[in-house]
Design a protein around this motif. Structure first.
Motif, PDB file in Angstrom:
ATOM      1  N   ASP A  87       0.584  -1.052   0.509  1.00  0.00           N
ATOM      2  CA  ASP A  87      -0.045   0.170  -0.115  1.00  0.00           C
ATOM      3  C   ASP A  87       1.289   1.757   0.109  1.00  0.00           C
ATOM      4  OD1 ASP A  87      -2.406  -1.604  -0.327  1.00  0.00           O
ATOM      5  OD2 ASP A  87      -2.521  -1.331   1.841  1.00  0.00           O
ATOM      6  N   LYS A  88       1.823   1.552   0.950  1.00  0.00           N
ATOM      7  CA  LYS A  88       2.859   1.989   0.836  1.00  0.00           C
ATOM      8  C   LYS A  88       3.386   2.269  -0.534  1.00  0.00           C
ATOM      9  CE  LYS A  88       7.027   4.242   3.340  1.00  0.00           C
ATOM     10  NZ  LYS A  88       7.937   3.566   4.461  1.00  0.00           N
ATOM     11  N   LEU A  89       3.479   1.516  -1.226  1.00  0.00           N
ATOM     12  CA  LEU A  89       4.673   1.768  -2.695  1.00  0.00           C
ATOM     13  C   LEU A  89       3.708   2.404  -3.993  1.00  0.00           C
ATOM     14  CD1 LEU A  89       6.766  -1.530  -2.772  1.00  0.00           C
ATOM     15  CD2 LEU A  89       7.506   1.270  -1.265  1.00  0.00           C
ATOM     16  N   ALA A  90       2.429   1.844  -3.097  1.00  0.00           N
ATOM     17  CA  ALA A  90       1.631   2.014  -4.122  1.00  0.00           C
ATOM     18  C   ALA A  90       0.766   3.970  -4.382  1.00  0.00           C
ATOM     19  CB  ALA A  90      -0.107   1.354  -3.918  1.00  0.00           C
ATOM     20  N   ARG A  91       1.311   4.227  -3.028  1.00  0.00           N
ATOM     21  CA  ARG A  91       1.233   5.901  -3.365  1.00  0.00           C
ATOM     22  C   ARG A  91       2.031   6.506  -3.324  1.00  0.00           C
ATOM     23  NH1 ARG A  91      -1.226   3.169   1.521  1.00  0.00           N
ATOM     24  NH2 ARG A  91       0.160   4.569   2.490  1.00  0.00           N
ATOM     25  N   LEU A  92       3.072   6.054  -4.284  1.00  0.00           N
ATOM     26  CA  LEU A  92       4.843   7.007  -4.266  1.00  0.00           C
ATOM     27  C   LEU A  92       4.655   7.638  -5.691  1.00  0.00           C
ATOM     28  CD1 LEU A  92       7.476   4.217  -3.309  1.00  0.00           C
ATOM     29  CD2 LEU A  92       6.358   6.163  -1.590  1.00  0.00           C
ATOM     30  N   PRO A  93       4.951   8.577  -5.462  1.00  0.00           N
ATOM     31  CA  PRO A  93       4.746   9.703  -7.754  1.00  0.00           C
ATOM     32  C   PRO A  93       5.629   8.252  -8.652  1.00  0.00           C
ATOM     33  CG  PRO A  93       5.540  10.718  -5.955  1.00  0.00           C
ATOM     34  CD  PRO A  93       5.762   9.248  -5.036  1.00  0.00           C
ATOM     35  N   GLY A  94       4.918   8.093  -9.551  1.00  0.00           N
ATOM     36  CA  GLY A  94       5.116   7.405 -10.814  1.00  0.00           C
ATOM     37  C   GLY A  94       4.702   5.968 -10.611  1.00  0.00           C
ATOM     38  N   VAL A  95       4.213   5.866  -9.777  1.00  0.00           N
ATOM     39  CA  VAL A  95       4.082   4.355  -9.228  1.00  0.00           C
ATOM     40  C   VAL A  95       2.574   3.471  -9.706  1.00  0.00           C
ATOM     41  CG1 VAL A  95       3.601   2.418  -7.656  1.00  0.00           C
ATOM     42  CG2 VAL A  95       5.340   3.461  -7.704  1.00  0.00           C
ATOM     43  N   ALA A  96       2.352   2.974 -10.509  1.00  0.00           N
ATOM     44  CA  ALA A  96       1.054   2.454 -11.168  1.00  0.00           C
ATOM     45  C   ALA A  96      -0.245   1.812  -9.931  1.00  0.00           C
ATOM     46  CB  ALA A  96       0.850   2.125 -12.224  1.00  0.00           C
ATOM     47  N   GLY A  97       0.594   1.129  -9.617  1.00  0.00           N
ATOM     48  CA  GLY A  97       0.119  -0.066  -8.503  1.00  0.00           C
ATOM     49  C   GLY A  97       1.179  -0.899  -7.997  1.00  0.00           C
ATOM     50  N   ALA A  98       1.053  -1.963  -7.227  1.00  0.00           N
ATOM     51  CA  ALA A  98       2.228  -2.755  -6.307  1.00  0.00           C
ATOM     52  C   ALA A  98       1.231  -4.064  -6.361  1.00  0.00           C
ATOM     53  CB  ALA A  98       2.731  -2.169  -4.866  1.00  0.00           C
ATOM     54  N   GLN A 265      11.948   4.304 -14.332  1.00  0.00           N
ATOM     55  CA  GLN A 265      13.262   5.379 -14.172  1.00  0.00           C
ATOM     56  C   GLN A 265      12.926   5.957 -12.639  1.00  0.00           C
ATOM     57  OE1 GLN A 265      16.493   3.868 -14.284  1.00  0.00           O
ATOM     58  NE2 GLN A 265      16.499   4.959 -11.883  1.00  0.00           N
ATOM     59  N   GLN A 266      11.918   6.418 -12.229  1.00  0.00           N
ATOM     60  CA  GLN A 266      11.762   7.556 -11.188  1.00  0.00           C
ATOM     61  C   GLN A 266      10.573   6.645 -10.252  1.00  0.00           C
ATOM     62  OE1 GLN A 266       8.006  10.252 -11.867  1.00  0.00           O
ATOM     63  NE2 GLN A 266       8.116  11.007 -10.164  1.00  0.00           N
ATOM     64  N   ALA A 267       9.641   6.067 -11.227  1.00  0.00           N
ATOM     65  CA  ALA A 267       9.299   5.103  -9.841  1.00  0.00           C
ATOM     66  C   ALA A 267      10.583   3.442  -9.206  1.00  0.00           C
ATOM     67  CB  ALA A 267       8.554   3.731 -10.033  1.00  0.00           C
ATOM     68  N   ALA A 268      11.243   3.663  -9.835  1.00  0.00           N
ATOM     69  CA  ALA A 268      12.569   2.930  -9.446  1.00  0.00           C
ATOM     70  C   ALA A 268      13.832   3.758  -8.427  1.00  0.00           C
ATOM     71  CB  ALA A 268      13.897   2.654  -9.974  1.00  0.00           C
ATOM     72  N   ASP A 269      13.347   4.990  -8.564  1.00  0.00           N
ATOM     73  CA  ASP A 269      13.916   5.745  -6.971  1.00  0.00           C
ATOM     74  C   ASP A 269      13.020   5.750  -6.342  1.00  0.00           C
ATOM     75  OD1 ASP A 269      16.213   5.798  -9.306  1.00  0.00           O
ATOM     76  OD2 ASP A 269      15.947   8.437 -10.626  1.00  0.00           O
ATOM     77  N   GLU A 270      12.000   5.815  -6.361  1.00  0.00           N
ATOM     78  CA  GLU A 270      11.342   6.322  -5.255  1.00  0.00           C
ATOM     79  C   GLU A 270      10.836   4.952  -4.220  1.00  0.00           C
ATOM     80  OE1 GLU A 270       9.929   9.008  -4.703  1.00  0.00           O
ATOM     81  OE2 GLU A 270      10.145  10.296  -6.429  1.00  0.00           O
ATOM     82  N   VAL A 271      11.043   3.794  -4.932  1.00  0.00           N
ATOM     83  CA  VAL A 271      11.082   2.844  -4.106  1.00  0.00           C
ATOM     84  C   VAL A 271      11.851   2.468  -3.266  1.00  0.00           C
ATOM     85  CG1 VAL A 271      11.198   0.296  -4.279  1.00  0.00           C
ATOM     86  CG2 VAL A 271       9.451   2.026  -5.780  1.00  0.00           C
ATOM     87  N   ARG A 272      13.593   3.026  -4.451  1.00  0.00           N
ATOM     88  CA  ARG A 272      14.486   2.710  -3.699  1.00  0.00           C
ATOM     89  C   ARG A 272      14.915   3.506  -2.441  1.00  0.00           C
ATOM     90  NH1 ARG A 272      16.434   2.420  -8.970  1.00  0.00           N
ATOM     91  NH2 ARG A 272      17.465  -0.166  -9.151  1.00  0.00           N
TER      92      ARG A 272
END
Length: 886
Positions: A87-98, A265-272
């Motif tokens: 749920d936390k990752l799904a709300r990050l910028p650039g993320v469509a779903g987790a 790339q944005q999603a990967a950076d936000e997740v990291r």
């Protein structure tokens, strides 16, 4: 310098051909090993179910030992992450779903009562939200909407003869139930998909092998039918690897993140950034496959270790063969080198000339050698797949680095060997070098002999290790001891041959023929030349005997441990179900004639201990046993009792109990196969550690720390009657996916005490290295014989007939073969006797009786043919013409 080197190469093709062959084989072996090492570092498991995931978050599947410099150790059991993180990752910028992904054992049963084959039955069940990650999610039907509905992949549906609306029997997480097929996914080979709520319950059940549950698929409700990608609502963020079965429903295997279009790339950076302080691993690209299949990653991690273990002995053999070939080459050119010294060449220029000449040959031979090395690596991968050490889907990485490393290493070995071979001629005064150029040094170097004797003594000294360490590591010193002794023989050989020649010359009868007298005189007067042939042949004898008989002796000892320690007559496994199904143990125990039955599982345990004041971490297979294990296994308990294997307890072998301070009552710190740190109390020590491993974990301790969470085997002890066996066989036949083994004490079977795949690897490596060794020896002997054409021509000019010349050479070959066999057997005898005493309790090794006679025949044939054929060719040339060429 290159100009002179090239023209000298053209004049000594026969001698340098041996160098070229040795270099070609060496480049092939080194390149092949390099490909394995690079694949272990750079290759990735194929991405299958996570094709549409841009980023994958998973727990670390490796453990970094505390000692600096040690490589990370891969963890084969799945470590998990908190489900609430999705749920936390799904709300990050650039993320469509987790999507929180779970995998667990699942097998569909056909109408004929057979389990449908799957690539990995232990990981064949998934939650429906994971289907969104497939490359294409086209389906016939509708998504599963209730706890009794599933979606099947196309291959499974075809094999089961089922379509949308049909009902199928499924064994999921060890529990059998009937489900309605709501859809068929057109993507083949992806497994069985349940609703997310059902998958969470089944995965939680599978992760708790030590617990009982009264619920089943029939008792589940359809309360949760939401199949949104991130529908899990658990908020427990406990990501400890040792969270156990109680938190299994609140954890997932991994979290797959899908990015917005163009925002990968944005999603990967936000997740990291979001998981930076959690210790979790974030992967993208090809590395996603590693997160999807931790067992494949663990298998891949064996490649660098395997390459490292092969590199040492391979480089040693390559150096030995290349050095021997170069010594013959330089010896054939001593006259030219001496004349160059006489006309003003400096010692450094002579050595540089020898090195440049050898480098030219090495570079020319390395090109086809490198190409052969890549082919060899692919064949070796097929062997690893056949033995089960690598999964079929893991590819090798073919980059340029192994080729560069192979060329540089071989060039380095060649350069050093050429420098050493030319050192004596380059340092001698010019006049003395010219005078000696027609002969060879008659007096062996005392310093060389002392070093050789020291190596023989050192090799004999380390061969006592198997007497005190009854393990694979202890047995490995036997082969090392043999190789050290063989190198020592190569150094002390001239002194040994000179002494043998003197003794034989004194006792030679007066009526001995002229060829016999000449053969003995040559072995005495030209001891260095004869010693080169003897040492190479003796090394082949030592290498073959120590490596082959070490493997067969260890296998015999392991087989003896397993045979003597197995009290069960039958073993039941479930290869088609991913693990033993629920209730089978009780059914087997109730079968008439069954006296005892207990589950036995294998996993991995990591043990960090002190060795010589340094921390060492060892990863080794471990048994998972219950307190009832003593009824089916006799581990030769020396202290304590296996009945105490409850809770956080372990049993350890006597081999490690003393060295690692793990006696009964003491506590040890281990890491389980998923990396979970545990502290356990030792309740027993046992003697059969070679056959059953050094650690046995309580089933309670391992609960929740294995990938499938199910037992692998049931060992069954009966009253020995045919009726009891028949009853158990009928029970197994009535349940789908089960298999029965009626000889569990045989090591050829897979499972506990089975033949380790490393044995087959060692046998194949032995065959390859032995072939290279014999080829190098043959080339060296041929080159040595060709270099004696002037000597044969001189004998003919002073009256010797071609028959007498051939008879002399045959007697020399017989003497060389006899001395090589005797010295090789003697150098192997002590290490093998000590190994046998430590492992079998007797002074002779286990192995095929034909090995020594076959080896003697090969050595004799090699010595004869490599001398006879070049001699016949040389004698066809008129003596005057032969002398003019030299």
């Amino acid at each position: 310098m290159l100009y002179f080197a090239w023209h000298m190469v053209r004049r000594r093709i026969a001698a340098l051909l041996a160098v070229a062959c040795a270099t070609l084989g060496g480049a092939a072996l080194v390149t092949g090993i390099g490909v394995l090492a690079e694949s272990g570092w750079r290759s990735h498991a194929p991405v299958e179910r996570l094709a549409r995931a841009d980023v994958v978050v998973s727990a670390s599947q490796s453990h970094r030992p505390p000692a600096s410099g040690e490589p990370p150790i891969a963890l084969p059991e799945r470590a998990r992450v908190p489900a609430g993180l999705a749920d936390k990752l799904a709300r990050l910028p650039g993320v469509a779903g987790a999507v929180g992904d779970r995998s667990f054992p699942a097998a569909v049963v056909t109408s004929r009562g057979r389990a449908v084959p799957a690539a990995d039955p232990g990981l064949n069940g998934h939650g429906w939200s994971s289907a969104a990650l497939l490359a294409t999610r086209r389906l016939d039907g509708t998504a599963p909407a209730g706890p009794r509905e599933v979606a099947l992949d196309r291959d499974t549906a075809d094999a089961a003869g089922a379509g949308p609306g049909d009902r199928v029997e499924i064994v999921a997480a060890g529990r059998t139930g009937t489900y309605r097929v709501s859809a068929v996914l057109r993507t083949p080979g992806t497994g069985v998909y349940f609703t997310d709520a059902t998958a969470a319950r089944l995965a939680g059940h599978a992760k708790a092998p030590g617990t009982r549950s009264g619920t089943g698929p029939q008792a589940e409700t359809a309360a949760d039918t939401d199949s949104r990608p991130h529908a899990e609502t658990a908020t427990d963020a406990d990501s400890r690897p040792d969270a156990g079965a109680g938190t299994s429903s609140r954890t997932v295997d991994l979290i797959a993140v899908r990015a917005e279009p163009g925002a990968a790339q944005q999603a990967a950076d936000e997740v990291r950034e979001a998981v930076r302080d959690t210790g979790l691993t974030v992967t993208t690209g090809a590395a996603r496959g590693d997160a999807e299949s931790p067992a494949t990653t663990a298998a891949r991690s064996l490649l660098p270790a395997l390459a490292g273990s092969l590199a040492g002995v391979t480089l040693l053999v390559v150096g030995f063969i290349v050095g021997g070939a170069l010594s013959v080459s330089v010896q054939a050119q001593r006259r030219e080198l001496a004349l160059m010294r006489a006309v003003g060449a400096t010692p450094r220029q002579i050595r540089r000339l020898a090195v440049a000449q050898a480098a030219l040959i090495a570079l020319a031979a390395s090109v086809p050698g490198v190409a052969l090395g890549y082919l060899l690596a692919d064949r070796f991968r097929e062997l690893l797949v056949w033995t089960g050490m690598l999964p079929p889907g893991l590819p090798l990485t073919f980059g340029p680095l192994p080729a560069v490393a192979g060329v540089l290493l071989v060039a380095g070995v060649v350069s050093v060997a050429a420098w050493c071979a030319a050192r004596r001629t380059s340092r001698m005064p010019a006049t003395e070098a010219v005078a000696e150029s027609r002969t060879e040094p008659r007096k062996p170097s005392p310093a060389r002999g002392r070093i050789g004797l020291g190596l023989i003594v050192a090799g004999t000294g380390i061969s006592v290790v198997p007497l005190v360490v009854r393990s694979q590591a202890g047995a490995a010193t036997t082969a090392v001891a043999g190789i050290l002794a063989a190198i020592g023989l190569a150094l002390v050989g001239p002194m040994l041959l000179a002494g043998i020649g003197r003794v034989v010359a004194r006792r030679l009868p007066a009526q001995a023929s002229a060829p016999t007298w000449l053969a003995v005189a040559n072995s005495h007067g030209y001891a260095q030349r004869a010693a080169g042939a003897v040492s190479t042949l003796a090394m082949a004898v030592v290498f073959t005997l120590t490596y082959a008989l070490t493997q067969t002796t260890v296998l015999a000892a392991t087989s003896g441990d397993v045979r003597d320690g197995t009290r069960a007559q039958l073993t039941v496994s479930a290869p088609g179900l991913g693990g033993i199904p629920e209730g089978l143990l009780d059914e087997v125990r109730r079968t008439p004639g069954v006296r005892d039955a207990a589950p036995v599982t294998t996993t991995t345990a990591l043990w960090t201990y002190k060795m010589m004041g340094e921390d060492e971490t060892e990863s080794a297979p471990a048994l998972v046993l219950t307190p009832q294990a003593g009824g089916v296994l006799d581990l030769d308990v020396r202290s304590g009792s296996l009945a105490g294997l409850t809770g956080d307890t372990v049993a350890v072998s006597e081999n490690v109990a003393g060295s690692r301070h793990a006696r009964v009552g003491q506590k040890v710190r281990l890491r389980l196969g998923d990396g979970a740190p545990v502290t356990a109390r030792v309740v027993a020590t046992y003697g059969r550690g070679l056959g059953f491993g050094d650690v046995a974990l309580a089933r309670d301790l391992a609960a929740g720390h294995t990938t499938t969470g199910l037992d692998q085997q049931l060992h069954v002890r009966t009253d020995g009657s045919d009726a009891a066996r028949e009853k158990v066989a009928q029970l197994v036949a009535s349940r789908p996916g089960l298999a029965l083994d009626d000889d569990p004490g045989t090591p050829e079977r897979q499972g506990v005490g089975g033949v380790p795949p490393e044995l087959w690897i060692n046998i194949v490596v032995l065959a390859v290295l032995l072939g290279y060794l014999l080829l190098g020896i043959a080339n060296k002997l041929v080159a040595t014989t060709v270099g004696r054409s002037g000597e044969l021509a001189t004998l003919q000019l002073i009256g010797a007939t071609p028959y007498q010349a051939r008879a002399m050479m045959r007697r020399e070959a017989a003497l060389i073969a006899a001395v090589a066999l005797v010295t090789g057997v003697l150098l192997s005898a002590i290490p093998l006797a000590l190994l046998s005493l430590g492992f079998l309790g007797r002074p002779w090794p286990a192995g095929p009786v034909w090995l020594l006679p076959a080896l003697a025949a090969v050595v004799a044939a090699l010595a004869f043919l490599t001398v006879e054929l070049p001699t016949r060719r040389a004698l066809r040339t008129p003596p005057a013409q032969a002398l003019a060429r030299t």
